[in-house]
Design a protein around this motif. Structure first.
Motif, PDB file in Angstrom:
ATOM      1  N   VAL A  65       0.870  -1.174   0.000  1.00  0.00           N
ATOM      2  CA  VAL A  65       0.000   0.000   0.000  1.00  0.00           C
ATOM      3  C   VAL A  65       0.905   1.221   0.000  1.00  0.00           C
ATOM      4  O   VAL A  65       1.769   1.373   0.867  1.00  0.00           O
ATOM      5  N   LEU A  66       0.710   2.074  -0.994  1.00  0.00           N
ATOM      6  CA  LEU A  66       1.503   3.286  -1.148  1.00  0.00           C
ATOM      7  C   LEU A  66       0.794   4.459  -0.490  1.00  0.00           C
ATOM      8  O   LEU A  66      -0.419   4.623  -0.641  1.00  0.00           O
ATOM      9  N   VAL A  67       1.566   5.282   0.206  1.00  0.00           N
ATOM     10  CA  VAL A  67       1.018   6.415   0.945  1.00  0.00           C
ATOM     11  C   VAL A  67       1.818   7.664   0.604  1.00  0.00           C
ATOM     12  O   VAL A  67       3.045   7.611   0.497  1.00  0.00           O
ATOM     13  N   CYS A  68       1.118   8.768   0.463  1.00  0.00           N
ATOM     14  CA  CYS A  68       1.760  10.082   0.386  1.00  0.00           C
ATOM     15  C   CYS A  68       0.845  11.054   1.128  1.00  0.00           C
ATOM     16  O   CYS A  68       0.032  10.632   1.946  1.00  0.00           O
ATOM     17  N   ARG A  69       0.949  12.325   0.858  1.00  0.00           N
ATOM     18  CA  ARG A  69       0.124  13.287   1.588  1.00  0.00           C
ATOM     19  C   ARG A  69      -1.349  13.150   1.204  1.00  0.00           C
ATOM     20  O   ARG A  69      -2.213  13.071   2.046  1.00  0.00           O
ATOM     21  N   SER A  70      -1.620  13.125  -0.105  1.00  0.00           N
ATOM     22  CA  SER A  70      -3.016  13.122  -0.538  1.00  0.00           C
ATOM     23  C   SER A  70      -3.339  12.035  -1.567  1.00  0.00           C
ATOM     24  O   SER A  70      -4.490  11.827  -1.882  1.00  0.00           O
ATOM     25  N   GLY A  71      -2.332  11.379  -2.107  1.00  0.00           N
ATOM     26  CA  GLY A  71      -2.547  10.329  -3.092  1.00  0.00           C
ATOM     27  C   GLY A  71      -1.890  10.585  -4.431  1.00  0.00           C
ATOM     28  O   GLY A  71      -1.738   9.677  -5.249  1.00  0.00           O
ATOM     29  N   GLN A  72      -1.467  11.804  -4.679  1.00  0.00           N
ATOM     30  CA  GLN A  72      -0.902  12.178  -5.975  1.00  0.00           C
ATOM     31  C   GLN A  72       0.447  11.489  -6.226  1.00  0.00           C
ATOM     32  O   GLN A  72       0.651  10.856  -7.262  1.00  0.00           O
ATOM     33  N   ARG A  73       1.381  11.600  -5.293  1.00  0.00           N
ATOM     34  CA  ARG A  73       2.688  10.963  -5.479  1.00  0.00           C
ATOM     35  C   ARG A  73       2.565   9.442  -5.414  1.00  0.00           C
ATOM     36  O   ARG A  73       3.286   8.721  -6.110  1.00  0.00           O
ATOM     37  N   ALA A  77       3.948   6.656  -7.970  1.00  0.00           N
ATOM     38  CA  ALA A  77       4.744   5.503  -7.514  1.00  0.00           C
ATOM     39  C   ALA A  77       4.109   4.197  -7.968  1.00  0.00           C
ATOM     40  O   ALA A  77       4.802   3.260  -8.375  1.00  0.00           O
ATOM     41  N   GLU A  78       2.791   4.125  -7.915  1.00  0.00           N
ATOM     42  CA  GLU A  78       2.081   2.916  -8.336  1.00  0.00           C
ATOM     43  C   GLU A  78       2.359   2.623  -9.807  1.00  0.00           C
ATOM     44  O   GLU A  78       2.621   1.483 -10.184  1.00  0.00           O
ATOM     45  N   ALA A  79       2.332   3.656 -10.642  1.00  0.00           N
ATOM     46  CA  ALA A  79       2.617   3.470 -12.069  1.00  0.00           C
ATOM     47  C   ALA A  79       4.052   2.973 -12.261  1.00  0.00           C
ATOM     48  O   ALA A  79       4.302   2.080 -13.079  1.00  0.00           O
ATOM     49  N   THR A  80       4.979   3.495 -11.493  1.00  0.00           N
ATOM     50  CA  THR A  80       6.381   3.071 -11.569  1.00  0.00           C
ATOM     51  C   THR A  80       6.528   1.602 -11.199  1.00  0.00           C
ATOM     52  O   THR A  80       7.222   0.842 -11.889  1.00  0.00           O
ATOM     53  N   LEU A  81       5.877   1.182 -10.119  1.00  0.00           N
ATOM     54  CA  LEU A  81       5.982  -0.211  -9.675  1.00  0.00           C
ATOM     55  C   LEU A  81       5.287  -1.167 -10.642  1.00  0.00           C
ATOM     56  O   LEU A  81       5.762  -2.270 -10.889  1.00  0.00           O
ATOM     57  N   ARG A  82       4.155  -0.757 -11.198  1.00  0.00           N
ATOM     58  CA  ARG A  82       3.461  -1.601 -12.183  1.00  0.00           C
ATOM     59  C   ARG A  82       4.319  -1.780 -13.439  1.00  0.00           C
ATOM     60  O   ARG A  82       4.352  -2.854 -14.025  1.00  0.00           O
ATOM     61  N   GLU A  83       4.989  -0.711 -13.870  1.00  0.00           N
ATOM     62  CA  GLU A  83       5.885  -0.802 -15.030  1.00  0.00           C
ATOM     63  C   GLU A  83       7.010  -1.805 -14.771  1.00  0.00           C
ATOM     64  O   GLU A  83       7.514  -2.423 -15.698  1.00  0.00           O
ATOM     65  N   ALA A  84       7.389  -1.952 -13.500  1.00  0.00           N
ATOM     66  CA  ALA A  84       8.451  -2.892 -13.125  1.00  0.00           C
ATOM     67  C   ALA A  84       7.905  -4.302 -12.923  1.00  0.00           C
ATOM     68  O   ALA A  84       8.647  -5.210 -12.568  1.00  0.00           O
ATOM     69  N   GLY A  85       6.591  -4.481 -13.117  1.00  0.00           N
ATOM     70  CA  GLY A  85       5.988  -5.808 -13.045  1.00  0.00           C
ATOM     71  C   GLY A  85       5.314  -6.169 -11.741  1.00  0.00           C
ATOM     72  O   GLY A  85       4.837  -7.285 -11.569  1.00  0.00           O
ATOM     73  N   LEU A  86       5.234  -5.234 -10.802  1.00  0.00           N
ATOM     74  CA  LEU A  86       4.584  -5.514  -9.522  1.00  0.00           C
ATOM     75  C   LEU A  86       3.076  -5.279  -9.656  1.00  0.00           C
ATOM     76  O   LEU A  86       2.650  -4.204 -10.066  1.00  0.00           O
TER      77      LEU A  86
END
Length: 189
Positions: A65-73, A77-86
């Motif tokens: 579960v990814l957390v930042c201040r409001s969800g934007q970052r 990050a989610e897009a970055t991890l999905r691109e890496a196959g997660l």
């Protein structure tokens, strides 16, 4: 590609008390993380996650579960991890702001301004100063125009160059946070 999966604060709280809790990765700056974070979460700033994603992904074998201040970052990050196959990645809906608003506890440290608030202060100060300065030097109005253009681009592209620069200041760095330390913490669990 499918839309990111979000979990709300209540769902995350239930997940954290389950037999197989997720890894909570906070992608804010170390300074923001030190101010307030969910107990047991790992601080992996967004720029570090992007730079070392393949190395980090190797140690994320359960739900994340990814957390930042409001969800934007966290969305970036989610897009970055999905691109890496997660594929087992979720975003905390509303971020740490929603978590606290729902009454869930956080570990608190040195209080600092959120990065978004810092951007508003710097951008507003530059615009105000350049508009007032344009009384004596009329061409200064273009500085205000450039800041307005930058903020418009930031909104349209969902990125913020000023925020990325401010995140690198010592005030926002907090405790040392390097890739080797982050990976070793992920491996320890």
């Amino acid at each position: 590609m499918s839309a990111p999966t979000t979990v709300n604060s209540h769902e995350l709280d239930q997940m954290l008390t389950s037999a197989t809790p997720p890894r909570v990765i906070d992608v804010r700056t170390p300074g923001e993380f030190e101010t307030a974070h969910i107990a047991g979460s790992y601080n992996v700033p967004l720029d570090m996650l992007r730079e070392h994603r393949d190395e980090i992904v190797q140690h994320l074998d359960q739900e994340v579960v990814l957390v930042c201040r409001s969800g934007q970052r966290a969305t970036q990050a989610e897009a970055t991890l999905r691109e890496a196959g997660l594929c087992n990645v979720h975003i905390l809906d509303g971020g740490i702001t929603a978590w606290e608003a729902k009454g869930f506890s956080v570990n608190r440290g040195t209080q600092r301004w959120d990065l978004e608030r810092q951007v508003r202060l710097v951008a507003g100060s530059i615009v105000l100063t350049s508009v007032l300065g344009s009384i004596a030097a009329p061409k200064l109005k273009w500085v205000a125009g450039a800041i307005g253009g930058g903020l418009t681009f930031a909104a349209l592209s969902d990125t913020c160059a000023m925020g990325m620069m401010l995140a690198k200041l010592p005030y926002n760095r907090g405790a040392a946070c390097d890739a080797q330390t982050v990976v070793s913490r992920l491996v320890e669990r």
